[in-house]
Design an enzyme around this catalytic site. Structure first.
Site, PDB file in Angstrom:
ATOM      1  N   THR A  71       7.230  -7.774   2.948  1.00  0.00           N
ATOM      2  CA  THR A  71       6.987  -7.396   1.551  1.00  0.00           C
ATOM      3  C   THR A  71       8.193  -6.679   0.960  1.00  0.00           C
ATOM      4  OG1 THR A  71       5.976  -5.351   2.329  1.00  0.00           O
ATOM      5  CG2 THR A  71       4.481  -7.174   1.864  1.00  0.00           C
TER       6      THR A  71
ATOM      7  N   ALA B 268       9.442   4.741   2.100  1.00  0.00           N
ATOM      8  CA  ALA B 268       8.629   3.638   1.604  1.00  0.00           C
ATOM      9  C   ALA B 268       9.566   2.593   1.044  1.00  0.00           C
ATOM     10  CB  ALA B 268       7.674   4.137   0.528  1.00  0.00           C
ATOM     11  N   LYS B 269       8.974   1.492   0.640  1.00  0.00           N
ATOM     12  CA  LYS B 269       9.802   0.395   0.148  1.00  0.00           C
ATOM     13  C   LYS B 269      10.638   0.821  -1.062  1.00  0.00           C
ATOM     14  CE  LYS B 269       8.400  -2.668   3.081  1.00  0.00           C
ATOM     15  NZ  LYS B 269       7.259  -3.368   3.542  1.00  0.00           N
ATOM     16  N   ARG B 270      10.164   1.880  -1.759  1.00  0.00           N
ATOM     17  CA  ARG B 270      10.911   2.300  -2.951  1.00  0.00           C
ATOM     18  C   ARG B 270      12.227   3.028  -2.626  1.00  0.00           C
ATOM     19  NH1 ARG B 270       8.845   7.397  -2.401  1.00  0.00           N
ATOM     20  NH2 ARG B 270       6.743   7.204  -1.626  1.00  0.00           N
TER      21      ARG B 270
END
Ligand code: GLU
Length: 275
Positions: free
Chosen positions: A10, A249-251
């Site tokens: 993701t 996190a992905k951010r």
């Protein structure tokens, strides 16, 4: 020793993922074992096809080499379906027709709904349906997920423990996360079911993953017992935190392996950052 890294495609790998991957890879290497790569890609609304290759490229750049061909959970849906049927025949799962909004409302009405480390538990509304009500609604085509009936499951398994490298022997609390979803509305599985089936399928001896998943292992051990699958040894390792003490996190774009590489860091420098 068989270990694995199980990313969800993701987004790009960041330092937290790299830590998990290197941890599992090094353990297999040091013990003459094998290290596998598994794409946990059942979250079909969030996965993007380009991330499979990007993850493989970033791992290869870090010097993390996996054995064999990576597996994808989306290729294995009929296998999860079979396990779900087995749990159904044991009578330990039930269909849940609630929408997110209904669950939220019910929790508000209850006032003191039971909570666990991941928030309020499912309030159990659909657990109370009779088998004919369940059948009627399924036959009417009502969308539903399948939940673990933790009370019935715990009765069947009796007391259980799992072994964790850092926590020692952990006594399973089957109720810790409440009646978790084992098959989502849109797909025949969920993270909990798929991970248990796949770790057994790949004969993983040592499951290495972040400490944030320790609570999930209570569910996983319960499922292993119900499905007569072996219990691996666990290593719930610490998480890499950002400068605010929050887990990555992905951010956290700046800390992706890709951007560190583009900044001119070498694989060794990135591995040193992990250490
Ligand atoms: N797919 C999970 C993740 O991306 C890993 C789960 C596990 O290792 O059991 O964090």
């Amino acid at each position: 020793m068989l270990t694995r890294f199980a990313p969800s495609p993701t987004g790009l790998l960041h330092l937290g993922h790299a830590y998990a991957a290197v941890y599992a890879y090094d353990m297999a290497e040091e013990n003459g074992g094998r290290f596998y790569l598994r794409f946990e890609d059942i979250d079909t609304t969030r996965i993007r096809s380009e991330f499979y290759l990007a993850i493989e490229q970033d791992l290869a750049w870090l010097g993390v080499q996996w054995d064999g061909t990576p597996i994808r959970q989306t290729d294995r849906l009929p296998i999860y379906q079979e396990a779900l049927e087995e749990l159904r025949s044991l009578g330990v799962i039930y269909p849940c027709f609630c929408t997110r909004r209904e669950i939220q409302k019910e929790i508000e009405v209850m006032g003191n709904a039971p909570h666990g480390p991941e928030g309020a538990h499912y309030p159990g509304t659909c657990r109370a349906l009779t088998s004919s009500e369940r059948e009627d609604r399924i036959n009417a085509g009502d969308t539903h997920c399948w939940r673990l009936d933790t009370r019935l499951a715990a009765k069947q398994t009796g007391s259980l423990v799992f072994e964790d490298e850092f926590e020692g022997q952990v006594v399973v609390d089957a109720h810790l996360l409440g009646d978790v979803v084992l098959a989502r509305k849109d797909i025949t599985t969920s993270y909990h079911l798929a991970v248990v089936i796949d770790d057994a399928f790949q004969k993983i001896t040592d499951v290495t993953r972040g400490a944030d998943l320790l609570a999930s292992t209570h569910v996983h051990r319960t499922l292993q017992k119900l499905l007569a699958l072996p219990a691996p040894h666990y290593h719930h390792h610490r998480l890499i935190l950002d400068t605010h003490g929050k887990r990555l996190a992905k951010r956290n774009d700046a800390l992706t392996i890709r951007s560190l590489r583009e900044l001119g860091k070498s694989p060794t420098e990135v591995i040193d950052m992990l250490a």
